[in-house]
Design a protein around this motif. Structure first.
Motif, PDB file in Angstrom:
ATOM      1  N   ARG A 286       0.559   4.136   2.910  1.00  0.00           N
ATOM      2  CA  ARG A 286       0.773   3.885   4.343  1.00  0.00           C
ATOM      3  C   ARG A 286       2.270   3.753   4.621  1.00  0.00           C
ATOM      4  O   ARG A 286       2.860   2.698   4.409  1.00  0.00           O
ATOM      5  CB  ARG A 286       0.035   2.629   4.796  1.00  0.00           C
TER       6      ARG A 286
ATOM      7  N   TYR B  96       3.086  -1.998   4.364  1.00  0.00           N
ATOM      8  CA  TYR B  96       1.816  -2.664   4.649  1.00  0.00           C
ATOM      9  C   TYR B  96       1.359  -3.395   3.387  1.00  0.00           C
ATOM     10  O   TYR B  96       1.306  -2.794   2.310  1.00  0.00           O
ATOM     11  CB  TYR B  96       0.774  -1.647   5.094  1.00  0.00           C
TER      12      TYR B  96
ATOM     13  N   ASP C  34       0.856  -1.176   0.000  1.00  0.00           N
ATOM     14  CA  ASP C  34       0.000   0.000   0.000  1.00  0.00           C
ATOM     15  C   ASP C  34       0.896   1.232   0.000  1.00  0.00           C
ATOM     16  O   ASP C  34       1.570   1.510   1.008  1.00  0.00           O
ATOM     17  CB  ASP C  34      -0.890  -0.022   1.251  1.00  0.00           C
TER      18      ASP C  34
END
Length: 205
Positions: free
Chosen positions: A20, A173, A17
């Protein structure tokens, strides 16, 4: 998280991701744990290049990605990682350490070593980072820099000649992703890899 759960959950994550970032305190724990790895003669002949800034990560991928391939497929997912750590080994530190009086290999001959422990120890440190990532709720992947791209990587980041990159680790993440095709191979049965007292059972190939 229990240690047994960390080990069971560890896998190579190849898609992240990008929105993040890895918390700074998690980055510091990754690195602190890496430096707790065992090393021959407590030589600690490793070095870690930590890339958290987007410009630095882009420079890393430009230097290490084969020209013409572009950031497609697994590389596209990997390049979204907000953290890249490159683990290096330094053979000279080990040769010098083992020339000291308590070891005594004053000829500094690499041939005395049954295996390149400088690389093995950097691998130990890398594994501790992979396990720490799981414990932090993160994903990570260890991968090699193509040999033909190492010179470009060295030049891009000013890596001293005595340090050799043994691999890079992406951390972040995990993003929703298909499981790696390699996992379809399944885990090899214990009798193929574990031999008690004598090498028996099916030949490991």
């Amino acid at each position: 998280m229990e240690f047994r759960d960390v080990v069971r959950r560890r896998r190579m994550v190849r898609n992240y991701d990008p929105d993040r970032p890895v918390p700074p305190e998690a980055v510091e724990r990754l690195l602190a744990h890496a430096t707790r790895a065992p090393s021959a003669g407590f030589s600690q002949g490793w070095g870690f290049l930590v890339l958290t800034e987007q410009a630095d990560r882009e420079r890393f991928w430009a230097a290490t990605t084969p020209e013409g391939n572009g950031m497609t497929g697994w590389l596209a997912g990997m390049s979204r990682a907000p953290l890249v750590v490159v683990a290096h080994s330094n053979r000279s530190v080990y040769l010098e350490r083992y020339a000291e009086p308590d070891k005594g290999w004053t000829d500094r001959d690499p041939g005395r070593w049954p295996a390149p422990y400088w690389d093995i120890d950097a691998g130990f440190a890398s594994l501790l980072m992979l396990l720490t990532a799981v414990d932090e709720g993160l994903g990570a992947c260890f991968f090699g820099i193509p040999p033909q791209r190492v010179a470009g990587y060295r030049e891009a980041f000013g890596v001293p000649p005595e340090f050799s990159p043994i691999g890079a680790i992406t951390v972040g993440y995990p993003a929703p992703d298909r499981r790696s095709p390699s996992l379809k191979r399944g885990q090899r049965p214990p009798d193929q890899v574990i031999h008690r007292g004598h090498w028996t059972g099916r030949r490991a190939i």
